[in-house]
Every structure is written in structure tokens, then in C-alpha cells.
Write an enzyme that holds these catalytic residues in place. Sequence first.
Site, PDB file in Angstrom:
ATOM      1  CE  LYS A 125      -4.664  -0.021   0.349  1.00  0.00           C
ATOM      2  NZ  LYS A 125      -5.276  -0.844   1.409  1.00  0.00           N
ATOM      3  CE  LYS A 166      -7.351  -2.381   6.772  1.00  0.00           C
ATOM      4  NZ  LYS A 166      -7.481  -0.907   6.759  1.00  0.00           N
ATOM      5  CG  ASP A 207      -7.740   2.312   0.614  1.00  0.00           C
ATOM      6  OD1 ASP A 207      -8.865   2.839   0.745  1.00  0.00           O
ATOM      7  OD2 ASP A 207      -7.154   1.708   1.549  1.00  0.00           O
ATOM      8  N   GLY A 257      -4.200  -4.352   6.195  1.00  0.00           N
ATOM      9  CA  GLY A 257      -3.175  -4.092   7.199  1.00  0.00           C
ATOM     10  C   GLY A 257      -3.399  -2.749   7.862  1.00  0.00           C
ATOM     11  CG  ASP A 300     -10.530  -0.955   4.981  1.00  0.00           C
ATOM     12  OD1 ASP A 300     -10.872  -1.352   6.101  1.00  0.00           O
ATOM     13  OD2 ASP A 300      -9.391  -0.455   4.781  1.00  0.00           O
ATOM     14  CD  GLU A 359      -8.802  -0.943   0.618  1.00  0.00           C
ATOM     15  OE1 GLU A 359      -7.876  -1.252  -0.166  1.00  0.00           O
ATOM     16  OE2 GLU A 359      -8.680  -0.972   1.860  1.00  0.00           O
ATOM     17  CE  LYS A 375      -3.903   3.711   2.284  1.00  0.00           C
ATOM     18  NZ  LYS A 375      -5.156   3.208   2.876  1.00  0.00           N
ATOM     19  CB  SER A 380      -0.867  -0.044   1.270  1.00  0.00           C
ATOM     20  OG  SER A 380      -1.576   1.154   1.434  1.00  0.00           O
TER      21      SER A 380
HETATM   22  O1  OSB Z   1      -7.144   1.703   4.500  1.00  0.00           O
HETATM   23  O2  OSB Z   1      -6.044  -0.098   4.315  1.00  0.00           O
HETATM   24  C1  OSB Z   1      -6.183   1.012   4.808  1.00  0.00           C
HETATM   25  C2  OSB Z   1      -3.111   1.827   6.926  1.00  0.00           C
HETATM   26  C3  OSB Z   1      -3.697   2.458   8.005  1.00  0.00           C
HETATM   27  C4  OSB Z   1      -5.056   2.647   8.011  1.00  0.00           C
HETATM   28  C5  OSB Z   1      -5.835   2.202   6.936  1.00  0.00           C
HETATM   29  C6  OSB Z   1      -5.249   1.544   5.867  1.00  0.00           C
HETATM   30  C7  OSB Z   1      -3.858   1.396   5.851  1.00  0.00           C
HETATM   31  C8  OSB Z   1      -3.137   0.794   4.740  1.00  0.00           C
HETATM   32  C9  OSB Z   1      -1.775   0.210   5.026  1.00  0.00           C
HETATM   33  O3  OSB Z   1      -3.512   0.819   3.594  1.00  0.00           O
HETATM   34  C10 OSB Z   1      -1.761  -1.256   4.966  1.00  0.00           C
HETATM   35  C11 OSB Z   1      -0.508  -1.864   5.553  1.00  0.00           C
HETATM   36  O4  OSB Z   1       0.453  -2.029   4.801  1.00  0.00           O
HETATM   37  O5  OSB Z   1      -0.478  -2.181   6.755  1.00  0.00           O
HETATM   38 MG    MG Z   2      -8.347   0.606   3.153  1.00  0.00          MG
END
Ligand code: OSB
Ligand code: MG
Length: 390
Positions: free
Chosen positions: A179, A280, A206, A308, A256, A231, A181, A153
Amino acid sequence: MQGSSKISDSQPDQATPEIKIDGVEIRLIRLPLIEPFETSFGKIDSRLIFLVSLEADGLRGWGEVVASEEPRYSYETVGTALHVLRDFLGPALLQGTISSLDDLANRLTPVRGHNMAKAGLELAFMHLLAQIRGVSLSTLIGGERQRVPVGVSLGIQPKISRLLERVERYLSLGYQRIKLKIKPGWDLDVVSEVRRKYPNILLSVDANSAYRLKDQEHLKHLDDFNLLMVEQPLENDDLIDHAKLQKVMKTSLCLDESITNLRQAKLALELGSCRIINIKIGRVGGYSAALGIHDLCASQNVPVWCGGMLESGIGRAHNLALASLRGFTLPGDISASSRYFERDIISPEVTVAADGTVAVPTGVGLGFDIDLDFINHLTETREQISRMKS
Ligand code: OSB
Ligand code: MG
């Protein structure tokens, strides 16, 4: 049922003993991030990691509460989790004995919400149970994969050139899916540029709830980039507008934030709010709900993947066990420890092989050693909740 998870307690000699929890320990440790992580709701440069452990019979089971310091991703924070664990959830485990994961989950049910705090205890309990049974966490929950596919991510960057550098770096390390952001102002151009340079990679985005249904004409342009999924584009607790958006978009939506328990997952599938679910353990309140959502999705052939929360090695080890279940067919956000931290609190660290997979450990319990010296060195807060003497 095919693809169904099963906590291995079928043989009589494997029946769970009544477990008497002697104490709950809470620790906060701060791990600096190798580089800042930016999402549509802000930027962080270190992670205040909330570790919780349960002691029983001379054994210790470890879990992680994935709440952030600020209530952005969800209303929970490190502070709310500390309060709820110390004053309500912890004491609830220190009465009588616990016979199973379901029993534990039922003990926590009277407390509304606070899923991340609850999940920390479920993780610790399952780590304890795995040790009592002498099996790995993956075996304990019926995991079938020996290796799990992983992606990375990538946070919002100050410049697109920096993002492209990172895409290149993680692809060369083998990660199977990238992925990105996104947020308004960091979306179509960025995705277009990455897709132009890498026409064939598995690519997803995402938004962490940064858009509204009125933005649908804008979001529909994402259909041009052959994305694996979009996402959580809309509100964090929405299902209806996502269903409306999914109807007009070709690209699969993945939820999510909106999937906070099994009922929300059922609703989402029934309404057509998404075609993919990110599971998660923290967000849904623990293993019991995560396994339930996995089984539901497997029964309807809905792909799931393991999300994650920038976990330390302890949370990461639990994620690996979860992702070893058969229904986790898409690459998870389970990166190498070194993607986030200089040094992890487990050894060996989590590493990603050149084929973009991580080995699911086979050793008893987490399958990693916990580096207690390093944890002690990092500990900023430590609290013990013990049984009342009778
Ligand atoms: O939306 O998936 C998410 C991290 C913190 C809060 C929300 C998210 C995330 C990530 C990181 O996308 C995922 C990771 O590598 O742990
Ligand atoms: Mg997410």
C-alpha cells in the site's frame, strides 16, 4: 449467519462471571521508529504508545489507545484520551461489576465520541475475559483463521528510488500487498512507476483524505494501474462525495477515516460510498463495533481488512485476533514488529512468514508474553485510577 463473529458464551458453564474491575492503569511509553513514517498529513519518527490495563481478580488485561500526538488522522490525541479516560471512562468502569462486552460498551456510550479511548478499554477488557475463560482472544471472538494474510503500508519518501527500494524489500520478505501513501504531487507518477516495475503485485493506495471531489478527473487516472483499492481519497467524515466518486471510478474505493461506527458503515454500503472497508478497532470504538461492522459486511459480501495505527505488540496482538475472523479476506496492515520497532514490548515479536502470513496465536489471552521490564524501562507517565473506598 455465515461469517458472523460470536463471542463464545453460549454454554452455561461459560457464562461470563460478573467482573469487578479493581483498577485502571494508564501508561505512556515512547518507542522510536526504525525510520520516519510520512503520510499526507505529516511525518513522525517515534510513537508515543498509550497502554491501558484493567485489573480484576489478580489478573491484568492490556489494551492500547491508538491515538496520535497530533489531531491529524482524527481529532483524538494522546492528550484527549488521557483526559477522557482519567476523568470519565475509567471511573465509569469502577462502579459495580461488568458482565459482558456489550455491558462494557453500554457503560461507555454516554460519552460522545472518543472512540480510541473507549477502544483501549474494550481491548483490555477482552484480554481480561480471554484469560478468565482460558482461551485465546481469537477463540473468544469466534476467529477461524490460523494464519492471516498481511501487507505493508509504505509512507511517502523523499525520492521515488527510496520507495522502490522499500517495495522490493517488503516483497522479498513475503508481504502479500503493498500500500502506497499518496498525496497531491506524490501520486500518479509514483504509482505508475511501481506498477511498471511490478505488473502483477497486489497494489493499493491510501490518500488519508488528501483530495476533494473536484479532483475526480485526476483521481480517475488511478484506474489505469489495476489497483486493489483507493483508500480514503476524500474528506475524513464524508460519505456522499465518496459515493459520487465511486460511481465514476472503476477501482474500488475503501473507507478508513469515514467509518467511525456501525451506522456509518451501514450508510456507506447503502450509499455506495465504497466497496471495501478497512476496520480499525480504535477508530470504531472497540471490539463491539468492529465485530458488528465485520458481520454487516460479511452478510453483504463486502470484503474487509484490518487496518493499523503503528501499534506496539499489544495493539498488534489484538489486530491479529480481529483479522482471524472469516470476513477478513484481504491482507491487513499488520506488519512484523521489526517493520517499525527495534524491539517490541511483547515476546516473541510478531513475525511475517515467507508466504506473507502471520500466525494467529493460540495461547491463552494475547498469546504473547508482555515484557513488563521493558515497558517499565520505557514508561514516561503512569497513572492509576482506583475504586473509591466505600
Ligand atoms: O491510514 O491506515 C492509515 C498509520 C497511521 C495512521 C493512519 C494510517 C496508518 C497506516 C499504517 O497506514 C498502518 C500500519 O502499518 O500500522
Ligand atoms: Mg488509511
